[in-house]
Design an enzyme around this catalytic site. Structure first.
Site, PDB file in Angstrom:
ATOM      1  N   ASP A  74      67.858  89.326 153.257  1.00  0.00           N
ATOM      2  CA  ASP A  74      67.579  89.659 154.664  1.00  0.00           C
ATOM      3  C   ASP A  74      67.513  91.172 154.821  1.00  0.00           C
ATOM      4  O   ASP A  74      68.521  91.868 154.652  1.00  0.00           O
ATOM      5  CB  ASP A  74      68.694  89.088 155.556  1.00  0.00           C
ATOM      6  CG  ASP A  74      68.625  89.628 156.980  1.00  0.00           C
ATOM      7  OD1 ASP A  74      69.674  89.696 157.643  1.00  0.00           O
ATOM      8  OD2 ASP A  74      67.514  89.998 157.410  1.00  0.00           O
TER       9      ASP A  74
ATOM     10  N   ASP B 249      64.083  87.254 154.744  1.00  0.00           N
ATOM     11  CA  ASP B 249      62.736  87.543 155.243  1.00  0.00           C
ATOM     12  C   ASP B 249      61.855  88.106 154.126  1.00  0.00           C
ATOM     13  O   ASP B 249      62.328  88.396 153.019  1.00  0.00           O
ATOM     14  CB  ASP B 249      62.802  88.517 156.420  1.00  0.00           C
ATOM     15  CG  ASP B 249      63.745  89.697 156.159  1.00  0.00           C
ATOM     16  OD1 ASP B 249      64.468  90.110 157.084  1.00  0.00           O
ATOM     17  OD2 ASP B 249      63.771  90.162 155.004  1.00  0.00           O
TER      18      ASP B 249
ATOM     19  N   ASP C  71      53.841  76.972 149.495  1.00  0.00           N
ATOM     20  CA  ASP C  71      54.284  75.596 149.701  1.00  0.00           C
ATOM     21  C   ASP C  71      53.343  74.948 150.721  1.00  0.00           C
ATOM     22  O   ASP C  71      53.251  75.403 151.865  1.00  0.00           O
ATOM     23  CB  ASP C  71      55.726  75.588 150.236  1.00  0.00           C
ATOM     24  CG  ASP C  71      56.500  74.364 149.757  1.00  0.00           C
ATOM     25  OD1 ASP C  71      57.655  74.524 149.311  1.00  0.00           O
ATOM     26  OD2 ASP C  71      55.916  73.262 149.823  1.00  0.00           O
TER      27      ASP C  71
ATOM     28  N   ASP D 234      53.811  69.519 148.973  1.00  0.00           N
ATOM     29  CA  ASP D 234      54.950  68.743 149.455  1.00  0.00           C
ATOM     30  C   ASP D 234      54.584  67.256 149.557  1.00  0.00           C
ATOM     31  O   ASP D 234      53.557  66.916 150.142  1.00  0.00           O
ATOM     32  CB  ASP D 234      55.303  69.280 150.861  1.00  0.00           C
ATOM     33  CG  ASP D 234      56.660  68.848 151.344  1.00  0.00           C
ATOM     34  OD1 ASP D 234      57.654  69.223 150.701  1.00  0.00           O
ATOM     35  OD2 ASP D 234      56.727  68.128 152.351  1.00  0.00           O
TER      36      ASP D 234
ATOM     37  N   GLU E  13      54.547  67.689 144.465  1.00  0.00           N
ATOM     38  CA  GLU E  13      55.855  67.052 144.525  1.00  0.00           C
ATOM     39  C   GLU E  13      55.629  65.573 144.788  1.00  0.00           C
ATOM     40  O   GLU E  13      54.935  65.222 145.765  1.00  0.00           O
ATOM     41  CB  GLU E  13      56.716  67.643 145.647  1.00  0.00           C
ATOM     42  CG  GLU E  13      58.111  67.044 145.691  1.00  0.00           C
ATOM     43  CD  GLU E  13      58.769  67.118 147.054  1.00  0.00           C
ATOM     44  OE1 GLU E  13      58.064  67.068 148.072  1.00  0.00           O
ATOM     45  OE2 GLU E  13      60.006  67.230 147.083  1.00  0.00           O
TER      46      GLU E  13
ATOM     47  N   HIS F   1      65.398  73.550 146.426  1.00  0.00           N
ATOM     48  CA  HIS F   1      66.068  73.665 147.724  1.00  0.00           C
ATOM     49  C   HIS F   1      66.546  72.326 148.258  1.00  0.00           C
ATOM     50  O   HIS F   1      67.190  72.248 149.313  1.00  0.00           O
ATOM     51  CB  HIS F   1      65.094  74.314 148.714  1.00  0.00           C
ATOM     52  CG  HIS F   1      63.897  73.467 148.945  1.00  0.00           C
ATOM     53  ND1 HIS F   1      62.928  73.254 147.980  1.00  0.00           N
ATOM     54  CD2 HIS F   1      63.534  72.725 150.001  1.00  0.00           C
ATOM     55  CE1 HIS F   1      62.023  72.424 148.450  1.00  0.00           C
ATOM     56  NE2 HIS F   1      62.354  72.093 149.668  1.00  0.00           N
ATOM     57  N   ASP F   2      66.160  71.251 147.550  1.00  0.00           N
ATOM     58  CA  ASP F   2      66.568  69.901 147.972  1.00  0.00           C
ATOM     59  C   ASP F   2      67.684  69.327 147.120  1.00  0.00           C
ATOM     60  O   ASP F   2      68.222  68.271 147.448  1.00  0.00           O
ATOM     61  CB  ASP F   2      65.387  68.920 147.841  1.00  0.00           C
ATOM     62  CG  ASP F   2      64.300  69.156 148.848  1.00  0.00           C
ATOM     63  OD1 ASP F   2      63.144  68.802 148.548  1.00  0.00           O
ATOM     64  OD2 ASP F   2      64.591  69.702 149.931  1.00  0.00           O
TER      65      ASP F   2
END
Ligand code: TEU
Length: 550
Positions: free
Chosen positions: A24, A32, A101, A209, A252, A324-325
């Protein structure tokens, strides 16, 4: 260097950044694009070739950005298009590439497309989404009147009733993520146009995705691998990817089989370069991800081997433990105790990177970042976890039991801020982080890892170097050894007269390699090891070794 036969992405390593939690620069506690730019030298030192950026598009953040309300802009919380262009330029200047993504199975319900579609049954965009009336013979809105009995991945029905029109819309994920109707050629054309817009901006490919959900067959009750799936993906390749052979496409595909993956990644079919399969990340669960099951190493070895054998002659594997999952690999597949955390993180990386395929490193995996601590439900942010908690309690489950099953599996484990140094909030932000930093940051952080030659960071860096230097790592024929051993993971890779031998002790107890069970490496070149004494057959806990014979 690799032989001319290999595509560039076969010798590449991809690094996934979850922008909300990476760095950040603005001080608002949320990562960011400007923050990412300040860390590109770190990534270049690690040696990764491609950045996969999780969504940074405008979004209500109902599903942490996987609910997109504008595909052609940057959410102000992450920055601006100008900053995106600067990030892209800085990556390209360093010889690195950027993969976006692509979340096009669904949009946010705040996307203008859905706002129009929802405005009325006669709106020209009504058919851009899946609208259906109540089940035959039932009153619209009545309990059980949903068009099918499909469940959302985030609890509850996959159908949301719309009072105004008396119809339901489909959302396989949150109710704020309505599924696009890919049967409609206007939808497909709009997606391809958006993809070309980003390619014209200079991006180098897409991670797609849940791409195996875009073709559905409601009559057959299928919402995955529908009858037109390969038709749509091949069309996407022609319309938006076929232009540059330099582009990377990875789909994915939850639930995909080896047979399906061969079809998707066979270069002759011009569909995708590779795919994310989920077989190995479903071995430690029962009926659902919350139903914890002990993991048998032999099943894990067999699973990765099945994909190595299945795609050996056609197609290509993605190799991953983390994203991230998923919970942090060192906590899930390794041993995140202070004694074994580093060695197990390094061991897991060694064996994964020596499989045949393209490795994906998730932010912090190179540091051995681990699952965090959740004291109660207020510590969770992820919609999947929060909704599961509410649903489980509504079904009468005990709070303690629910929290016990959530802690090791929640996606929030992967979303705690990147641990840069031992300053406050691990150097992630000067503000208050949106999700607390893992308390172990004082020991587990990038500054310490980069400064220490034998750290997990430098082991990852060396693994990436080996991939860049040795064609046998990229192209060598894979063979699993000792498949039935409950502690040792051993494999070979063969290319021409070169034989690469890897042995690893995937346990927190010493083990001895059975005599004659792996090729003799006496006199061979030791490429990489994690412990001294790489000549004996004794392996310390989580010790790994790579030898090159010939
Ligand atoms: O994930 C799809 C998917 O299968 C996940 O829901 C996964 O099964 C689950 O998270 C395991 O706990 C993709 C994105 O990676 C995920 O972040 C999104 O929430 C989802 O699609 C919807 O876009």
């Amino acid at each position: 260097m690799t032989s001319s036969r290999a595509a560039w992405w076969q010798s590449a390593v991809v690094y996934q950044i979850y922008p909300r939690s990476f760095c950040d620069a603005s001080g608002n506690g949320i990562g960011d694009l400007a923050g990412i730019i300040t860390r590109l030298d770190y990534l270049q030192q690690l040696g990764v070739d491609v950045l996969w950026l999780s969504p940074m598009f405008p979004s209500p953040q109902d599903d942490a950005g996987y609910d997109i309300s504008d595909y052609q802009d940057i959410d102000p919380v992450f920055g601006t298009l100008a900053e995106f262009d600067r990030l892209l330029a800085e990556l390209h200047r360093r010889g690195m590439k950027l993969v976006l993504d692509l979340v096009v199975n669904h949009t946010s319900d705040e996307h203008p497309w859905f706002q129009q579609s929802r405005s009325g049954r006669d709106d020209p965009k009504r058919d851009w989404y899946w609208w259906r009336g109540p089940r035959a013979g039932m009153a619209a809105g009545a309990p059980g009147a949903e068009p099918t009995n499909w469940a959302s991945a985030f609890s509850g029905s996959a159908w949301q009733f719309d009072e105004a029109s008396g119809e339901y819309y489909l959302h396989l994920f949150s109710r704020k993520q309505p599924d696009l109707n890919w049967e409609n050629p206007q939808v497909r054309a709009a997606v391809y146009e958006m993809m070309r817009w980003w390619l014209a901006r200079g991006v180098d490919g897409f991670r797609m995705d849940v791409i195996n959900m875009i073709s559905k067959d409601l009559a057959a009750g299928e919402f995955m691998h529908g009858p037109r799936l390969h038709e749509f993906v091949a069309e996407m390749h022609r319309e938006a990817l076929g232009g540059g052979t330099e582009l990377l496409s990875v789909g994915e595909m939850p639930g995909v089989t080896v047979e399906e993956a061969r079809l998707f990644t066979d270069p002759a079919r011009a569909e995708l370069d590779m795919g994310f399969q989920f077989e190995h990340v479903a071995l430690d669960q029962g009926a659902s991800k919350w139903d914890l099951v002990p993991l048998d190493l032999r099943l894990l070895k067999a699973s990765l081997n099945r994909w190595q054998v299945g795609l050996a002659d056609v197609g290509w594997n993605s190799l991953y433990w983390d994203n991230h999952d998923q919970p942090r690999a060192v906590s899930r597949f390794g041993d995140d105790s202070p004694e074994h955390r580093r060695a197990s993180a390094t061991c897991l990386a060694t064996l994964l990177h020596l499989h045949r395929g393209t490795p994906y490193v998730y932010q912090g995996e190179e540091l051995g970042m681990a699952n965090t601590q959740f004291l109660d439900i207020s510590a969770y942010r992820d919609i999947e976890s929060v909704n599961y908690y509410a649903e489980a309690l509504s079904l009468g489950m005990e709070v303690e039991a629910v929290l016990h099953s959530m802690a090791p599996r929640s996606r929030d484990n992967a979303r705690t801020p990147m641990q840069w140094d031992d300053s406050s909030h691990a150097g992630f932000t000067q503000g208050i982080p949106w999700l607390p930093v893992n308390p172990n940051y004082v020991v587990v952080n990038a500054a310490a890892a980069v400064a220490e030659p034998g750290s997990t960071f430098h082991h990852f860096r060396r693994l990436i170097e080996l991939r860049h230097e040795l064609p046998v790592v990229v192209e060598g024929r894979f063979e699993l050894l000792l498949p039935e051993h409950g502690q040792i993971w051993a494999l070979t890779r063969t290319l021409g007269n070169q034989l690469l031998v890897m042995v690893a002790n995937c346990s927190s107890r010493p083990v001895t390699v059975p005599a004659g069970s792996v090729p003799d490496v006496a006199g061979a070149r030791l490429l990489l090891s994690t412990h001294p004494g790489a000549a004996s057959r004794d392996l310390q806990p989580w010790e790994s070794r790579i030898h090159l014979v010939g």
